[in-house]
Structures are given as C-alpha cells and as structure tokens.
Design a protein around this motif. Structure first.
Motif, mmCIF file in Angstrom:
data_model
loop_
_atom_site.group_PDB
_atom_site.id
_atom_site.type_symbol
_atom_site.label_atom_id
_atom_site.label_comp_id
_atom_site.label_asym_id
_atom_site.label_seq_id
_atom_site.Cartn_x
_atom_site.Cartn_y
_atom_site.Cartn_z
ATOM 1 N N LEU A 11 0.794 -1.230 0.000
ATOM 2 C CA LEU A 11 0.000 0.000 0.000
ATOM 3 C C LEU A 11 0.830 1.286 0.000
ATOM 4 N N GLY A 12 2.139 1.146 0.104
ATOM 5 C CA GLY A 12 2.986 2.330 0.156
ATOM 6 C C GLY A 12 2.862 3.187 -1.100
ATOM 7 N N PRO A 13 2.903 4.510 -0.932
ATOM 8 C CA PRO A 13 2.805 5.381 -2.107
ATOM 9 C C PRO A 13 4.036 5.189 -3.009
ATOM 10 N N ARG A 14 3.780 5.185 -4.286
ATOM 11 C CA ARG A 14 4.847 5.006 -5.266
ATOM 12 C C ARG A 14 4.983 6.275 -6.092
ATOM 13 N N SER A 15 6.205 6.634 -6.368
ATOM 14 C CA SER A 15 6.407 7.790 -7.264
ATOM 15 C C SER A 15 6.269 7.310 -8.695
ATOM 16 N N ALA A 16 5.744 8.178 -9.522
ATOM 17 C CA ALA A 16 5.467 7.802 -10.907
ATOM 18 C C ALA A 16 6.710 7.706 -11.743
#
Length: 110
Positions: A105-110
């Motif tokens: 669920l960790g935010p990912r950079s595009a």
C-alpha cells in the motif's frame, strides 16, 4: 481480468502451503506417494495465482506475498496440525503482515 489482490494472496498462500504439506506428509509422515500428485498440482496453482497479482514488479509481489505466507502458515499449523500459536507466533505474524501492507500500500512515485 484478474481477481482482487485481497483474494489472490491468501489463495496463493493456501495453495502453496497445501502443496508443501503434501510433500511433508509423504516425506516426513509416511503418506503414500500419491500425495505428491495433488501436491504438485497445488504448487502449480500457487505459481499461477501469484502470477495474477497486479504488481509492477515480480519482486514486489513476492515480497508482499511473503508476509501473507508467514501469517497463513501460522494459521495452517493451528487449523490443520493443532499447533496453537503462542504470543510470539502472533506477534511475528502481525509484524510480517504490517510489512506486507507497507510494501503493498505504500505510495509510489510515478
């Protein structure tokens, strides 16, 4: 179309644990070699289910799965082998699930 991730990881864990248990039963418990047939089918189902997980990278899918697998293994031991988890099993399983959640669920950079 793939199934939701909340279904795929536990289903893959069940398939892998059941497949490995079939080998365990044959090798360590003296079960008939016929146990190996459903065991191999179950391990193939595990690989198929894990391949369906929608992830950008296989390694991330496997890492997330590892936490699910550990918790599922503790539950398997309790449900199928009567090995009731102690507080250390529970604590370790929760830590692994927390790690899996962070990876998943960790935010990912595009």
């Amino acid at each position: 179309m793939t199934a939701p991730v909340w279904f795929l990881y536990p289903a893959a864990a069940l398939a892998e644990i059941a497949g490995c248990f079939a080998f365990w039963a044959w090798w360590r418990m003296g079960a008939t070699p016929l146990w190996l047939l459903p065991g191999m089918a179950s391990l193939a189902a595990f690989a198929f289910l894990l391949a369906l997980v929608p992830a950008d990278h296989a390694g991330r899918a496997y890492a997330t799965y590892g936490g699910i697998y550990i918790a599922a293994s503790i539950l398997w031991g309790w449900a199928m082998e009567g090995a009731r988890p102690d507080r250390w099993d529970i604590a370790g399983g929760l830590v692994c699930l927390a790690g899996a959640a962070i990876i998943l669920l960790g935010p990912r950079s595009a």
